[in-house]
Design a protein around this motif. Structure first.
Motif, PDB file in Angstrom:
ATOM      1  N   GLU A 105     -10.689  84.442  24.163  1.00  0.00           N
ATOM      2  CA  GLU A 105     -11.355  84.231  25.445  1.00  0.00           C
ATOM      3  C   GLU A 105     -10.370  84.577  26.555  1.00  0.00           C
ATOM      4  N   LYS A 106     -10.777  85.423  27.440  1.00  0.00           N
ATOM      5  CA  LYS A 106      -9.943  85.881  28.565  1.00  0.00           C
ATOM      6  C   LYS A 106      -8.549  86.313  28.100  1.00  0.00           C
ATOM      7  N   GLY A 107      -8.514  87.022  26.988  1.00  0.00           N
ATOM      8  CA  GLY A 107      -7.243  87.553  26.503  1.00  0.00           C
ATOM      9  C   GLY A 107      -6.378  86.537  25.797  1.00  0.00           C
ATOM     10  N   LEU A 108      -6.890  85.329  25.600  1.00  0.00           N
ATOM     11  CA  LEU A 108      -6.099  84.295  24.935  1.00  0.00           C
ATOM     12  C   LEU A 108      -6.829  83.834  23.674  1.00  0.00           C
ATOM     13  N   THR A 145      -2.663  79.117  25.848  1.00  0.00           N
ATOM     14  CA  THR A 145      -2.822  78.592  27.208  1.00  0.00           C
ATOM     15  C   THR A 145      -2.477  79.606  28.292  1.00  0.00           C
ATOM     16  N   GLY A 146      -1.863  80.720  27.899  1.00  0.00           N
ATOM     17  CA  GLY A 146      -1.265  81.596  28.898  1.00  0.00           C
ATOM     18  C   GLY A 146       0.093  81.037  29.220  1.00  0.00           C
ATOM     19  N   LYS A 182      -8.638  81.496  21.189  1.00  0.00           N
ATOM     20  CA  LYS A 182      -9.485  80.351  21.506  1.00  0.00           C
ATOM     21  C   LYS A 182      -9.357  79.294  20.408  1.00  0.00           C
ATOM     22  N   GLU A 207       1.066  87.788  29.225  1.00  0.00           N
ATOM     23  CA  GLU A 207      -0.064  87.511  28.342  1.00  0.00           C
ATOM     24  C   GLU A 207       0.363  87.755  26.901  1.00  0.00           C
ATOM     25  N   ARG A 258       2.234  90.937  32.573  1.00  0.00           N
ATOM     26  CA  ARG A 258       0.938  91.305  33.133  1.00  0.00           C
ATOM     27  C   ARG A 258       1.143  92.282  34.268  1.00  0.00           C
TER      28      ARG A 258
END
Lengths: 1471, 149
Positions: A505-508, A531-532, A510, A493, A349
């Motif tokens: 969702e938020k780059g992850l 989960t990141g 879902k 990421e 990141r």
């Protein structure tokens, strides 16, 4: 709700397996009722099983208790429910429905042979509660060696915190336990049950287990990672290989994208379930971040490859160099049955600061990948690494190894908040990495070849959502620093571009967090991509979760059920760390080198071999059993099952007996005595274990602190009794402390016990004599003083502060202090009372009814033993019998209806047959077989005379072998059987039943004890043990050959009772017998029923004796089954149990089967204290009469004198009730006219038990108690009308002269003069004080040695009205058991007379303790002579007669002279 | 030469000593394998005949063990045993047989360790006394006498 019918049920539930419950159960079962005996612990026996000796006879507690326990265990009508408790009760007397919760024991009681191999194998030590925490036991255990049931059980407190904290729940406690035993291979197997990668995990895991480790509360957590790593590395050294079975292919295929930890564990789990698994990896080799993110100095590649190799063995297909794009993804979706996406998060990141795109600014993942693939081979400049995670440290240390001159880590918080492993940070510091905390880069710029990093200072602000304090910029605090390279290790990421169809969702990616399902059916995703960036172990957990979901999905099962306990959670276990000795955590060997360039060799070399065992032993075994399965491996009969679950059982019973016993007072509240703080301060029950031969020190007196032999022992009385918290007196402490002091003295003469007391309460039968002996013969020192405090000296000795007789505050040093702890209601009594709807009294014990201290406040529920108030053993036993009597009287109509009645085949007549012996030799698993060569024993016996058949069995006691024995008896026409196995004490009845079922007489059986007395005690002498086994079997064969069938006859019973004495005890006994349905004669010498109770009008609690007595008399006189004979004496009694004939003075002759002696006692006549010289001097009884008649209208001055002509040489016992009587009357007068003054002159106030509350009340009412010494008696003088009493107050040490209006003398109780005559009629003994002497002071308190004769009330000893009633009911209950039998059993192993040899000398008659032998004149071969005659119904078969007979005329069947001589011959004849 | 391994006969009362011997087993307290135990109901059951027979048959030692005084399951049996053995020991003395060949000991049901120790001691004592030559001689005399008859 189902309605419960009100029909009586012939079954009884007994709650509590202490001596009271045991007695009640036996009485009921013998009386024809089915019994459920419920016990919360693993075994019955209660506190009595923990005692060394019992007072006042110094009997060995276990010797007298253990046979009773065995009786319970082998009685077919008593069902033992251990580890059980009541949860619900419905219905009412005489039909209750009780729901019982049965906690799992994890051992099948019927399969367990009690050998203890499991406990030997168990690596887990936990504190031994039976030994009162003085020692440790295993997690699989037997409460004590003689326990009933003898089966083992497992203690499980719950799952250990380390295990619940682990995302995949590796059983850390389990493998640590195995390591502590040196069982490295089994430890590794246990790890691999859930984690196939121990080598990797042992090196790189972030160890949430260690964070949860309870040991951290003591000093530092266990080095769980290093232990795991050790066993994994050890395998490589030993060359052992993990053999895993490859499952057969189930026809379904799964694609896994990504070969990082999540993907690999999913691949592992799924392939083990038979799926075809293909893993797609874009890099040239598998492992993901393990290979391309973690440098080899931390995770050597051979370890990585070796751990991952298991996947190849399982047949997982790997497609490397295989980047996934959207087309390929969709293709996989169609071709495979399911897809698992585990691509991780490997894109670094950005911080989004200016200059991040400059050359030589690189993300940590890219940097590490490049360095580890060899793309970057060398870097010699200076570098900054931004970040504080493990990736930052990895990057920094890798830079050093590439040759960097200077590496600086820039982190925005402090070291405390750094997420990297502490060890990693430490090692990095040692390697020379510079750490720059509270700094963050804000801009990167280029200056010539270098980079300029603009850094801002930070400070810590408020905590953020992670709980760590948030860094806040410090304004205007910038600094520029020059580097050649900047590595950004901020975060990562995932690359999600290929998965366009999936929700993001938020780059992850879902997913459903419970199931990892994506929005596309059949596609699952897990790990960092979801989960990141997270930890390695969390990635494993994600892989496992995915595998579970995919498996369920493909099987068509529900994906959601029972998944709550996946992933880490916290189990609240109460782990006690107090008193745990500190021990440092083992440190690994580190190879920190100065020159690092090009050296990627492993830094952390793990634990040294010698540290491993010690480190593993630091484990506190939080969960109890560690589930390491060593016991399962060790158990030959396969009796252990760790998956047992708790269950509920519903019992239909007619009545309930509560006997949950007591709990000792929790002494930790009494800090002034240092219990739990000073190691050499112990409780009385701990001291009991210290004295016990089977206790932790083998009966050698040692103090726990340093195991030194103590010389000076201090006993502190009334700890947790007679104080503000517990107002009651615990009744037994004075006596048990004295006993412990005496036994200690007997164990070693050099000890000097001192007992610090308030009052000596030796109020029971022969108790005062015991105290006198302790003082005079054993030299025990008694000091009347409350100890103020205890302090510990440097050497562990203890300094006691107390006031001496002279009022001086003294300090004295003792080696050990014993606290005489009181008896409290059981801890669970409130819960129990709520469930059962019974009331508790003020002190928390079970409330009972007036005049009936056995019945609870709820109809049909009776209570016995210490749960109704402090009780000693005989009181508990009497209570147990009395409770059984009440319970059985409720359901008397159902007698015999619920009990087991076996239908047996007729006995085969073997008379005249040549003996044909079958011998069954037991292996007992390895218990016998591993020491004794059982095969050769079985072969050997084949050659013995009369042996027709022999064989060996794995377990002779198993039910299939019982069937086999029966078959062999038939097949070979055997007429005698020998079993060579364990001890006949426990197993003889079982085998006797078997041969009886096969049609043989029970006595044509003999056992050879080749386990307990052979293989177990000669483990290192196999040859000797085998020879011995042969001899023992040979002797058994010789004995059984001599045996003839022994018949048990049933002699008729006259089903009628005779009760002698019509006082309270006699009337209650007669009524109880009538309740049980038996006709009874009640004989009273007086013209009126009532006895001594006629002179007592009210009780201490205020209940009216008059109304009780008149009601009782009415009941007796109106009961059609009771024949009252007044003005009648006994002229003669003849006969024996079941068949008595008694002639009364009236000439009437009565035939009866049993006798209850309740002849009472009389008030002692007073000769001193000027009694009779003045109307103002009266006895306590006369005083009560006057009070009752309200003769005192004016306030008065009363002086009472206790122990008048008692407790002295002429009358050397305590009359037990006088203190209560005095206090009762004192309170009465004080309450009638508060201005009255009452003085009680006493030696010791003996308001034992709950009566203590009235003593307290008396003091509160202002009654004055004056203590006098035995050698300084009060003196009475008369001056006309005036009475003067002079007394020396022993406490205040001053003389007083009192001038009372009334002097009241408490006279004692004297035995009934008629006892001597009666004792001769009945051939039962009296004690020195002419009271009747029971068969056994502890366990047979209302019986005589002579069968059929019982005892109750004051004829036994001084007692209160309530206590007499309990005895009366107990005696009647015992008598009913006999009367309810079909006949009196006679015969079996009893004495027989050879009348030809008998010379009529009478030795046998004189030595028989049971009155079973009489000389009779008989015509023998025409000659009239006196010969012995045995009454087989009275004979117990002890053989004292046969041992003493000079003319070889009397012998014992089953233990005959011939048999024993032949056994001797057999043993000693050379083999 | 092999070490002399004596044979010892033990008469143990069922209630205390036999239970104590069992406890030694359950607790795995080891002792020499020279003893052969014969279970009897009570130490009071022991007839002199048993001891004589054992010694006559060549036993090198005899142990009689019962409940501690006061603990007898049958009230008083152990007292009789004690008295009778005291007298019997005198007889042994008279015949010249070492009294140490006969031992009376009290062992309770909780004294497993003590039982193991007791047997070890007796075995050692009897080893020291050596083989039961004394009775062998007596036996020989008796047998010769019988043959002559």
């Amino acid at each position: 709700m189902e309605t419960i019918n009100n029909k009586a049920v012939g079954k009884v539930l007994v709650v509590g397996g202490g001596v009271a419950g045991v007695q009640a159960s036996l009485d009921l079962a013998y009386g024809g009722f089915k019994v459920y005996l419920l016990e919360s612990k693993d075994a019955i026996g209660g506190v009595m099983s923990q005692l060394d000796k019992t007072f006042p006879t110094n009997d060995c507690a276990m010797c007298i208790l253990s046979p009773k326990l065995v009786e319970v265990g082998s009685n077919p009508n008593i069902e033992l429910l251990t580890r059980s408790k009541i949860v619900k009760v419905e219905g009412a007397s005489p039909h209750f429905k009780v729901t019982v919760l049965r906690e799992p024991r994890y051992v099948d009681i019927s399969a367990c042979k009690g050998c203890g191999d499991c406990a030997n194998a168990c690596p887990v030590n936990i504190v031994n509660d039976y030994e009162e925490s003085l020692t440790y036991r295993k997690a699989i255990f037997r409460r004590y060696e003689q326990a009933v049931p003898s089966a083992f059980g497992i203690t499980k407190y719950g799952m250990s915190p380390c295990r619940t904290a682990c995302p995949i729940h590796v059983n850390a406690q389990g493998y640590i336990a195995l390591i502590s035993k040196g069982e490295y291979e089994n430890a590794l197997s246990l790890i691999r049950e859930v984690n196939p990668f121990p080598g990797i995990t042992g090196r790189i895991c972030t160890r949430p287990c260690e964070e949860a480790c309870s040991r951290a509360k003591v000093e530092e957590s266990i080095a769980i990672d290093l232990l795991k790593r050790y066993v994994s590395d050890k395998e490589k050294i030993t060359g052992n290989k993990w053999n895993i079975e490859k499952p057969s292919y189930n026809g379904k295929d799964i694609a896994i994208i990504g070969s990082g930890p999540a993907g690999l564990l999913a691949a592992y789990d799924l392939s083990r379930k038979g799926y075809g698994v293909t893993v797609f990896e874009r890099m040239p080799e598998i492992g993901g971040m393990l290979r391309y993110g973690i440098p080899p100095y931390r995770l050597p590649r051979e370890v990585l490859n070796e751990d991952l190799n298991i996947l190849n063995e399982l047949g997982v297909t790997f497609k490397v160099n295989n980047s996934i794009d959207n087309t390929l993804f969709n293709d996989l979706k169609d071709k495979f049955n399911a897809v698992f996406i585990a691509v991780g998060a490997c894109k670094s990141r950005k911080m989004n600061i200016p200059g991040e795109d400059l050359p030589n600014v690189i993300g940590a993942t890219d940097f590490l990948k490049n360095a580890l693939t060899g793309e970057i081979k060398e870097f010699t400049g200076s570098a900054a690494v931004v970040g504080g995670g493990n990736a930052a440290i990895d990057a920094a240390r890798t830079l050093l190894r590439l040759g960097a001159g200077k590496v600086e880590i820039i982190y925005r918080r402090t070291r405390a908040e750094m997420p990297a492993n502490n060890e990693e940070i430490e090692e990095a510091i040692q390697e020379g990495i510079i750490f720059n905390y509270l700094r963050t880069p804000v801009e990167i710029s280029k200056k010539r070849e270098s980079l300029i990093l603009k850094i801002q200072e930070m400070k810590l602000g408020e905590p953020d959502s992670s709980g760590r304090r948030r860094p806040v910029p410090v304004e205007d605090s910038f600094e520029d620093k020059e580097f050649d390279m900047v590595v950004m290790a901020v975060s990562q990421e995932p690359e999600i571009e290929p998965f366009k169809e999936l929700s993001v969702e938020k780059g992850l990616l879902k997913v459903d967090p419970l199931t990892l399902e994506t929005n596309i059916k059949g596609v699952f995703a897990g790990g960092d991509a979801v989960t990141g960036p997270a930890t390695y172990i969390e990635a494993l957990a994600a892989g496992r979760k995915g595998a579970v979901s995919i498996d369920r999905y493909l099987r068509g099962e529900d994906l959601r059920t029972n998944r709550e306990k996946e992933g880490p959670y916290k189990e609240e276990l109460d782990v006690e760390t107090k008193g745990v000795e500190k021990k440092d955590r083992a440190k690994p060997v580190l190879l920190i080198k100065e020159k690092l360039k090009g050296d990627f060799s492993e830094v952390n070399k793990g634990l040294k071999e010698e540290d491993v065992l010690e480190e593993a032993k630091r484990c506190l075994n939080c969960g109890g059993c560690s589930e390491c399965m060593e016991c399962v491996r060790a158990c030959e009969p396969k009796a252990i099952n760790h998956d047992m679950k708790a269950s509920e059982e519903i019992l239909d019973v007619g009545s309930i007996i509560l006997a949950p016993g007591f709990d000792e007072v929790n002494v930790s509240k009494y800090t002034q005595y240092g219990c739990g703080i000073f190691k050499n301060v112990v409780t009385s029950i701990q001291f009991e274990r210290i004295l016990s031969a089977s206790g932790p020190y083998g009966g050698v007196i040692k103090r726990p602190g340093d195991l030194k032999h103590p010389r000076k022992i201090a006993f502190i009385q009334c700890v947790g009794s007679r104080d503000k918290i517990n107002e009651h007196c615990s009744s037994v402490c004075c006596m048990y402390a004295t006993k412990e002091a005496v036994i200690a003295k007997e164990h070693s003469h050099d000890v000097e016990p001192t007992i610090f007391y308030i009052d000596i309460r030796s109020f029971g039968k022969d108790f005062d004599r015991y105290i006198d002996r302790a003082k005079n013969e054993y030299g025990i020192r008694y000091i009347k003083s409350r100890v103020a405090g205890v302090t510990e000296m440097k050497d562990g000795s203890l300094k006691l502060r107390y006031e001496t007789d002279d009022g001086i505050l003294n300090n004295e040093i003792f080696d050990i202090v014993v606290l005489s702890v009181g008896l409290n209601p059981p801890d669970n009594i409130k819960e129990l009372s709520n469930i059962l709807d019974v009331e508790l009294n003020k002190s928390g014990f079970i409330e009972t009814l007036p005049f009936n201290i056995i019945s609870s406040t709820k109809n049909g529920i009776v209570a016995a033993g210490a749960s109704t108030g402090p009780r000693d053993i005989p009181e508990s036993v009497t209570g147990g019998s009395a409770a059984a009597q009440i319970a059985s009287s409720i359901i008397a109509s159902e007698r015999g209806k619920e009990i087991v009645k076996k239908v047996l085949p007729p006995e085969i007549d073997v008379t005249g047959e040549k003996p044909r012996v079958g011998v069954f030799v037991c292996h007992c698993g390895l218990n016998i077989g591993s020491v004794v060569d059982v095969k050769s024993v079985a072969e050997y016996v084949k050659n013995l005379p009369y042996v027709i058949y022999s064989e060996t069995n794995l377990y002779t006691c198993s039910s299939d072998t019982q069937e086999k024995i029966k078959e062999k008896v038939k097949e070979y026409n055997l007429n005698r059987v020998v079993v060579a196995s364990c001890t006949p004490r426990t197993h003889e009845p079982l085998f006797q039943d078997t041969i009886r079922e096969a049609g043989l007489n029970r006595f044509l059986f003999e056992m050879a004890n080749i386990r307990d007395q052979d293989s177990w005690v000669h483990q290192n002498d196999k040859e000797g043990a085998t020879e011995k086994a042969k001899d023992l079997v040979k002797a058994a064969v010789a004995r059984v050959v001599d045996r003839t069938p022994l018949a048990i006859q049933l002699l008729p019973i006259t089903k009628r009772g005779l009760v002698i004495g019509g006082g309270i005890a006699g009337m209650n006994a007669a009524l109880s017998l009538a309740e049980e349905g038996f006709e009874t004669y009640l004989i009273e010498k007086d013209s009126e029923l009532g006895g001594n109770a006629k002179f007592i009008h009210y009780m201490l609690d205020g209940s009216s004796v008059d109304s009780y007595l008149s009601e009782l008399k009415n009941k007796v006189l109106n009961n059609s089954l009771i024949n009252v004979r007044l003005n009648a004496n006994i002229d003669s009694i003849e006969g024996y149990v079941g068949n008595y004939k008694t002639t009364l003075s009236t000439g009437e002759a009565i035939e009866h089967g049993v006798v209850i002696v309740s002849t009472g006692a009389i008030e002692s006549e007073i000769k001193s204290f000027m009694y009779g010289k003045s109307e103002r001097i009266i006895t306590q009884r006369e005083f009560e009469e006057k009070l009752y008649r309200n003769e005192f209208t004016e306030p008065m001055n009363v002086v009472m004198v206790q122990c008048v002509e008692s407790r002295n040489k002429e009358h050397p016992y305590c009359s037990r009730i006088c203190c209560q009587e005095a206090i009762k009357n004192a309170i009465k007068i004080k309450e009638n006219s508060p201005q009255s003054e009452v003085y009680i002159l006493y030696r010791d106030i003996r308001t034992y038990g709950l009566n203590e509350l009235y003593y307290k009340k008396a003091r509160e009412l202002g009654i004055i108690f004056i203590n006098y010494d035995e050698d300084c008696l009060p003196e009475v003088t008369l001056d006309g009308e005036n009475v003067f009493v002079s007394v020396r107050d022993a406490l205040l040490r001053r003389d007083l002269i009192l001038n009372p209006d009334l002097l009241v003398l408490s006279a004692g109780i004297t035995a009934e003069p008629g006892n001597e005559n009666l004792s001769k009629f009945l051939k039962v003994p009296l004690n020195e004080d002419k009271f009747f002497l029971e068969a056994h002071v502890k366990l047979r308190p209302v019986e005589f040695a002579t069968d059929g004769v019982f005892l109750a009330g004051l004829a036994h000893s001084p007692l209160t009205i309530e206590e007499s009633i309990v005895q009366a009911r107990a005696a009647a209950g015992k008598a009913s058991i006999i009367l309810s039998k079909e006949g009196i059993e006679a015969g079996g192993k009893v004495a027989e007379v050879n009348e030809r040899n008998c010379v009529g000398c009478g030795v046998c008659e004189s030595v028989c303790a049971y009155g079973a032998i009489k000389l009779e004149e008989k015509k023998i071969f025409g000659e009239l002579k006196k010969v012995s005659s045995v009454n087989p119904s009275l004979c117990k078969g002890c053989g004292a007669c046969a041992g003493g007979c000079r003319s070889n005329a009397i012998d014992i069947s089953g233990f005959s002279n011939e048999e024993i001589v032949d056994a001797i011959d057999a043993i000693l004849e050379p083999i | 030469m092999n070490e002399f391994e004596p044979k010892i006969i033990g008469f143990l009362c069922n209630w205390c000593s036999y239970a104590g011997a069992d406890l030694a087993g359950v607790s795995r307290f080891q002792y020499p394998a020279n003893i052969r135990i014969i279970r009897i109901p009570c130490s009071g059951r022991v007839n002199h005949l048993f001891i004589m027979r054992a010694l006559y048959d060549g036993a090198d030692g005899v142990l009689i063990s019962g409940c501690h005084p006061g603990d007898c399951h049958y009230q008083t049996g152990n007292y009789y045993a004690r008295r009778r053995l005291e007298i019997f020991k005198n007889l042994l003395y008279f015949t010249g047989i070492p009294q140490n060949r006969l031992k009376l000991a009290w062992v309770s049901a909780s004294e497993g360790a003590q039982f193991s120790k007791l047997v070890t001691e007796i075995t050692d004592d009897v080893k020291e006394l050596g083989e039961n030559e004394e009775f062998r001689a007596v036996r020989k005399d008796i047998e010769e006498f019988c043959n002559e008859q």
